[in-house]
Design an enzyme around this catalytic site. Sequence first.
Site, short mmCIF file in Angstrom:
data_model
loop_
_atom_site.label_atom_id
_atom_site.label_comp_id
_atom_site.label_asym_id
_atom_site.label_seq_id
_atom_site.Cartn_x
_atom_site.Cartn_y
_atom_site.Cartn_z
N ASP A 68 -0.82 5.04 -2.71
CA ASP A 68 -0.37 3.79 -3.32
C ASP A 68 0.27 2.88 -2.28
O ASP A 68 0.79 3.33 -1.26
CB ASP A 68 0.61 4.07 -4.46
N GLU A 133 4.56 7.19 -4.36
CA GLU A 133 5.64 7.16 -3.36
C GLU A 133 6.33 5.81 -3.34
O GLU A 133 7.55 5.74 -3.16
CB GLU A 133 5.07 7.48 -1.98
#
Length: 375
Positions: A68, A133
């Site tokens: 991400d 994250e």
Amino acid sequence: MTPTLKLACELIAARSVTPDDAGCQDIMMQRLGAVGFNNERLRFDDVENFWSRRGDQKPVVCFAGHTDVVPTGPEAKWEFPPFEPQIVDGMLRGRGAADMKGSLAAMVIAVENFVAKHPNHKGSIAFLITSDEEGPAHNGTVKVVETLEARNEKIDMCIVGEPSSTNQVGDVIKNGRRGSLGGILRVKGIQGHVAYPHLAKNPIHLAAPALATLANEVWDNGNEFFPATSFQISNIKGGTGATNVIPGELEVVFNFRFSTELTADILKTRTQAILDRYELDYDIEWALNGQPFLTDRGSLVNACVDSIRAVAGIETELSTSGGTSDGRFIAPTGAQVVELGPCNATIHKVDEQISAADLDTLAALYENILERLLA
């Protein structure tokens, strides 16, 4: 383009704004499966994760990272569309180039090259990859680690691909991180008209001396591995928006970045003692985002230092500066954890970019580390 750059571009082209993986993990698992890894999807709520392992012996050397990326901000401000990777003047541009799709590509290529040379390598190689994250980090690495711990599957050494470098790839290794303790302080007052302050109680005025004391407090002096603990106020909210109304409540958002000299409980106790000294009517909502951790010199740190010297021709610096990473979830299991990745000058910025040549250097570094640990 080199194989590392080609794969990095393929990953950057996926619009994987947290927590959306946008197919990045499928790309990685397909490559890893082709060289003998057993892939396991681990989805928690809306977050895609995977655990992939080649081998069933110890030590387990794990590459950890995230697919991400943070939002781009106004795309019109980018010189090139953020999810259309470009190489301009030797720089790879695109959202995630540095944080951290470039590292993911380097990891995969390093492992492919290593396995081709050492199909019967010692120990095990693993990947722990999340798409959570950059977001709340509630359903990503922390949940995967809990799953592994529940079945007593241990990571011995872990390389997190966060962008650790400053001026040249490999010039800094993060071998630890400070802890992060957040809080929301709510100070209660009595709302009223500014022309009649004796009928009200202004929580901003009441809290100001206490906040100044907190900001000027020496919490510790750090140690040889960590800088001194810091306290920072990040947001203050109070009032109705009207100029003639004394607010009834003040909200203050703050954060500690703390060393191994203190614990979260000590920080909580000392904070509350200061607030009590000023006789405030308050409550605090605490959030421990990560404990401090440190990986001292040993097999993993030494392998990284020696590889950087051999491949990049430089001496590296061991550092614990910077923010948190998912290493905070892995280190408490007893694993040795380091962060080693590209330069971090443009992470989270418009026109994020890294040196294209650095990615090939990074892949060579990862491969050399595996040579030292598992060949």
